[in-house]
Design a protein around this motif. Structure first.
Motif, PDB file in Angstrom:
ATOM      1  N   THR A   5       0.844  -1.182   0.000  1.00 53.38           N
ATOM      2  CA  THR A   5       0.000   0.000   0.000  1.00 53.38           C
ATOM      3  C   THR A   5       0.883   1.236   0.000  1.00 53.38           C
ATOM      4  N   PHE A   6       0.634   2.127  -0.956  1.00 48.85           N
ATOM      5  CA  PHE A   6       1.372   3.392  -1.064  1.00 48.85           C
ATOM      6  C   PHE A   6       0.391   4.529  -0.810  1.00 48.85           C
ATOM      7  N   SER A   7       0.725   5.426   0.103  1.00 44.38           N
ATOM      8  CA  SER A   7      -0.244   6.479   0.427  1.00 44.38           C
ATOM      9  C   SER A   7       0.332   7.897   0.373  1.00 44.38           C
ATOM     10  N   ASP A   8       1.632   8.053   0.306  1.00 44.08           N
ATOM     11  CA  ASP A   8       2.227   9.389   0.355  1.00 44.08           C
ATOM     12  C   ASP A   8       3.140   9.583  -0.855  1.00 44.08           C
ATOM     13  N   TRP A   9       2.554   9.992  -1.981  1.00 41.83           N
ATOM     14  CA  TRP A   9       3.284  10.142  -3.230  1.00 41.83           C
ATOM     15  C   TRP A   9       3.974  11.493  -3.317  1.00 41.83           C
ATOM     16  N   SER A  24       6.785   6.720  -3.983  1.00 44.18           N
ATOM     17  CA  SER A  24       6.236   6.580  -2.635  1.00 44.18           C
ATOM     18  C   SER A  24       6.837   5.336  -1.999  1.00 44.18           C
ATOM     19  N   SER A  26       6.265   2.236   0.502  1.00 45.09           N
ATOM     20  CA  SER A  26       5.094   1.517   0.989  1.00 45.09           C
ATOM     21  C   SER A  26       4.892   1.834   2.465  1.00 45.09           C
ATOM     22  N   ASP A  27       3.679   1.630   2.927  1.00 50.17           N
ATOM     23  CA  ASP A  27       3.360   1.938   4.317  1.00 50.17           C
ATOM     24  C   ASP A  27       4.243   1.173   5.297  1.00 50.17           C
ATOM     25  N   THR A  44       1.925   0.860 -11.400  1.00 52.33           N
ATOM     26  CA  THR A  44       3.036   1.284 -10.554  1.00 52.33           C
ATOM     27  C   THR A  44       4.158   0.261 -10.659  1.00 52.33           C
TER      28      THR A  44
END
Length: 66
Positions: A5-9, A24, A26-27, A44
């Motif tokens: 999961t990637f949330s901060d690009w 980003s 990954s979490d 991605t």
């Protein structure tokens, strides 16, 4: 297989208006994702964090300059 999961690009500071990429972590910080800012739905590219760091070090060191 679990998908990261990637949330901060973040957009690359080297990108211009015609060729933009984002990255980003990954979490869980184990993977790095790279995607095209203009076509995020295209997918991605995912690399292990250590492999990505090796790539960055080689690029900064001039390994890809011909």
């Amino acid at each position: 297989m679990t998908h990261p999961t990637f949330s901060d690009w973040h957009k690359s500071t080297r990108s211009d208006q015609s060729g933009c990429v984002e990255m980003s972590s990954s979490d869980d910080q184990l993977m790095v994702g790279i995607r095209d800012t203009k076509d995020r739905s295209a997918g991605t590219l995912v690399f292990g964090s250590a492999d990505w760091q090796t790539f960055l070090n080689e690029a900064k060191g001039g390994s890809f300059v011909h």
